[in-house]
Design an enzyme around this catalytic site. Structure first.
Site, short mmCIF file in Angstrom:
data_model
loop_
_atom_site.label_atom_id
_atom_site.label_comp_id
_atom_site.label_asym_id
_atom_site.label_seq_id
_atom_site.Cartn_x
_atom_site.Cartn_y
_atom_site.Cartn_z
N CYS A 196 0.82 -1.21 0.00
CA CYS A 196 0.00 0.00 0.00
C CYS A 196 0.86 1.27 0.00
O CYS A 196 1.59 1.52 -0.94
CB CYS A 196 -0.98 -0.06 1.17
SG CYS A 196 -2.42 1.01 0.99
N HIS A 197 0.81 2.07 1.06
CA HIS A 197 1.59 3.31 1.15
C HIS A 197 3.00 3.08 1.68
O HIS A 197 3.82 4.01 1.70
CB HIS A 197 0.88 4.33 2.05
CG HIS A 197 -0.34 4.93 1.43
ND1 HIS A 197 -1.56 4.29 1.39
CD2 HIS A 197 -0.53 6.13 0.82
CE1 HIS A 197 -2.44 5.06 0.78
NE2 HIS A 197 -1.85 6.18 0.43
#
Length: 184
Positions: free
Chosen positions: A113-114
């Site tokens: 994800c991030h």
């Protein structure tokens, strides 16, 4: 399969707040099911606060801080996402140095994800293919990486293996690829 990580300890690096809980707990359980020992590393001792998107979820006890361990204490690293988690970690010099240490030592890293924001800050993406949450694409490209919109990207560039995924929906593929990378 239940013993492919026996004797291996895998670090999970998370900030005191802002970690997407499912991106911590599912890879943690995958490592545990494969016979490995997951350890929660943070910038501060005590507990971290997990989040379910923007809502507070469970807390998790920290096993060690980045000041007390080094990459070579582990067989691999998992970087869970959540927007705030990597944004905090990339501003902490010790956390960035801890992450970079895995690349310097040729150890496998899995980021979802991030989480690749921390990899951008560690300056380890040049020449590597990876994926992430789509909003990180420009940051990854500017850091010299090649961004791909795929469920999981495994890059063997450089001395270590990098496993990345985009979002919680990709967790089954991410967990499988991460365990495989840690087992090598």
């Amino acid at each position: 399969m239940a013993d492919e990580l026996t004797g291996k300890t895998i670090a999970f690096l998370a900030a005191p707040e802002g970690t997407e809980q499912v991106e911590l707990t599912e890879p943690w359980e995958a490592v545990r099911r494969a016979g490995g020992t997951p350890r929660l590393i943070s910038t501060d001792s005590g507990e971290i606060q997990g989040f379910d998107h923007l809502d507070k979820a469970d807390t998790f006890p920290v096993d060690a801080t980045v000041a007390d361990v080094s990459a070579t204490d582990f067989a691999g690293l998992v970087l869970p996402g959540g927007v705030a988690n990597p944004d905090f970690l990339r501003t902490d010099e010790r956390a960035v140095a801890f992450v970079k240490g895995f690349f310097d030592a040729g150890l496998p890293v899995a980021a979802i994800c991030h989480a690749p924001w921390t990899l951008v800050e560690a300056d380890v993406l040049r020449g590597r293919a990876l994926t992430s949450w789509p909003s990180l694409r420009t940051d990854i490209v500017n850091a010299g990486g090649t961004w791909e919109d795929k469920e999981v990207v495994v890059c063997d560039g450089g001395p270590n293996r990098l496993v990345t995924s985009r979002k919680p929906d990709d967790l089954p593929a991410f967990c499988s690829a991460a365990v495989e990378a840690f087992a090598r």
